[in-house]
Design an enzyme around this catalytic site. Structure first.
Site, PDB file in Angstrom:
ATOM      1  N   ASP A  71       0.805  -1.225   0.000  1.00  0.00           N
ATOM      2  CA  ASP A  71       0.000   0.000   0.000  1.00  0.00           C
ATOM      3  C   ASP A  71       0.835   1.271   0.000  1.00  0.00           C
ATOM      4  OD1 ASP A  71       0.900  -0.519   2.593  1.00  0.00           O
ATOM      5  OD2 ASP A  71      -1.078  -1.140   3.297  1.00  0.00           O
ATOM      6  N   ASN A 140      -7.426  -3.636  14.420  1.00  0.00           N
ATOM      7  CA  ASN A 140      -8.824  -3.905  14.023  1.00  0.00           C
ATOM      8  C   ASN A 140      -8.926  -5.082  13.046  1.00  0.00           C
ATOM      9  OD1 ASN A 140      -7.779  -2.842  11.675  1.00  0.00           O
ATOM     10  ND2 ASN A 140      -9.321  -1.241  11.420  1.00  0.00           N
ATOM     11  N   GLU A 147      -9.778  -2.587   5.410  1.00  0.00           N
ATOM     12  CA  GLU A 147     -10.340  -2.347   6.733  1.00  0.00           C
ATOM     13  C   GLU A 147     -11.589  -3.205   6.923  1.00  0.00           C
ATOM     14  OE1 GLU A 147      -8.587  -0.719   8.689  1.00  0.00           O
ATOM     15  OE2 GLU A 147      -7.746   1.126   7.854  1.00  0.00           O
TER      16      GLU A 147
HETATM   17  C1  F6R Z   1       1.500  -1.786   6.134  1.00  0.00           C
HETATM   18  C2  F6R Z   1       0.120  -2.279   6.181  1.00  0.00           C
HETATM   19  C3  F6R Z   1      -0.640  -2.405   7.467  1.00  0.00           C
HETATM   20  C4  F6R Z   1       0.232  -2.790   8.659  1.00  0.00           C
HETATM   21  C5  F6R Z   1      -0.602  -2.855   9.940  1.00  0.00           C
HETATM   22  C6  F6R Z   1       0.268  -3.088  11.165  1.00  0.00           C
HETATM   23  O1  F6R Z   1       1.994  -1.785   4.829  1.00  0.00           O
HETATM   24  O2  F6R Z   1      -0.420  -2.551   5.172  1.00  0.00           O
HETATM   25  O3  F6R Z   1      -1.674  -3.341   7.305  1.00  0.00           O
HETATM   26  O4  F6R Z   1       0.830  -4.036   8.420  1.00  0.00           O
HETATM   27  O5  F6R Z   1      -1.313  -1.666  10.117  1.00  0.00           O
HETATM   28  O6  F6R Z   1       1.096  -1.980  11.358  1.00  0.00           O
HETATM   29  P1  F6R Z   1       2.221  -1.983  12.472  1.00  0.00           P
HETATM   30  O7  F6R Z   1       3.223  -3.016  12.086  1.00  0.00           O
HETATM   31  O8  F6R Z   1       2.815  -0.597  12.437  1.00  0.00           O
HETATM   32  O9  F6R Z   1       1.556  -2.288  13.767  1.00  0.00           O
END
Ligand code: F6R
Length: 248
Positions: A71, A140, A147
């Site tokens: 992303d 979440n 999401e």
């Molecule tokens: C990052 C992504 C997100 C993260 C998730 C966890 O490219 O797509 O889905 O993997 O939000 O983020 P952290 O590792 O910062 O807790």
């Protein structure tokens, strides 16, 4: 019902990083032209650090590897300090012999974001699909920026960030008000097409989402639960992230 997702529980985030790096490196050793799917965020940082170290120690070249990141924030060019392109260059690409043109992230500043998403999908397809996709998980249950509510068949697209995701990113943007509200993200279907998936989770804050993803029903309300249907998926967890599992 027996669990299809393989679960590995390690002592701490550093141990998760070491194990994950060994798994990724094994893919590249087996297949020097491997196609890797990658993630950003705080979770994979120890894995990237260890991967760089291991690749140097074992003299493994990434010159033939192609990468696709999950992303990028909508509106951020690759030069923006908070862009995921900058993150990837800083933590990984600058330390490996992979040519930058073989590393792809959706372009957050594309003039036509929908066309950019379609081009990203086409590029994955042209590369022969992803061998191993490394994922994190949101508190979440999101994967990428898919999401709660994201359908199983969604593909790379512009998606809105959930309020908890905006909150989690606030520290990087000097407060929640500065966080982009949308991102270009690989879809659930895009991710599920990877031949192997490796999800990393560390810290107690991820424990409820991890337990729901592994032991709850498959539901759009928790996109990581879709991984239960993948034929080759592993979760690498530290003890804190595994602490809410009924059957560790
Ligand atoms: C990052 C992504 C997100 C993260 C998730 C966890 O490219 O797509 O889905 O993997 O939000 O983020 P952290 O590792 O910062 O807790």
């Amino acid at each position: 019902m027996s669990r299809k997702i393989h679960v590995e529980i390690l002592d701490d985030a550093e141990a998760v990083g070491r194990e994950a790096a060994a798994r990724i490196l094994a893919v590249v050793e087996r297949k020097p032209e491997a196609v890797l799917g990658l993630a950003t965020g705080s979770t994979p940082i120890p894995a990237y650090r260890e991967l760089v170290k291991l690749a140097h120690e074992r003299k493994v070249s990434f010159a033939g590897v192609k990468t696709f990141n999950l992303d990028e924030y909508l509106g951020l060019s690759g030069g923006h300090p908070q862009s995921y392109r900058q993150y990837m260059n800083k933590y990984l690409f600058a330390h490996l012999d992979i040519p930058l043109w073989q590393t792809a992230l959706p372009d957050g500043a594309a003039s036509d974001p929908e066309a950019e998403c379609a081009a990203f999908e086409a590029r994955i397809h042209a590369a022969g699909g992803v061998d191993l996709w490394l994922l994190g998980i949101g508190s979440n249950g999101h994967i990428g920026f898919n999401e709660p509510g994201a359908p199983r068949d969604c593909r790379t697209r512009v998606a809105s960030l959930a309020p908890s995701t905006i909150e989690a990113s606030a520290k990087d943007f000097g407060g929640a008000a500065g966080v982009p509200r949308q991102a270009l993200t690989a879809g659930v279907a895009t991710i599920l097409e990877a031949r192997e998936i490796l999800l990393l989770a560390t810290g107690a804050g991820k424990a409820p989402a991890v337990a729901a993803a592994l032991e709850g029903p498959i539901t759009p309300q928790l996109p990581a639960s879709y991984l239960q249907a993948h034929p080759s998926c592993a979760f690498m967890l530290d003890r804190a992230a595994a602490s809410k599992l009924v059957k560790p």
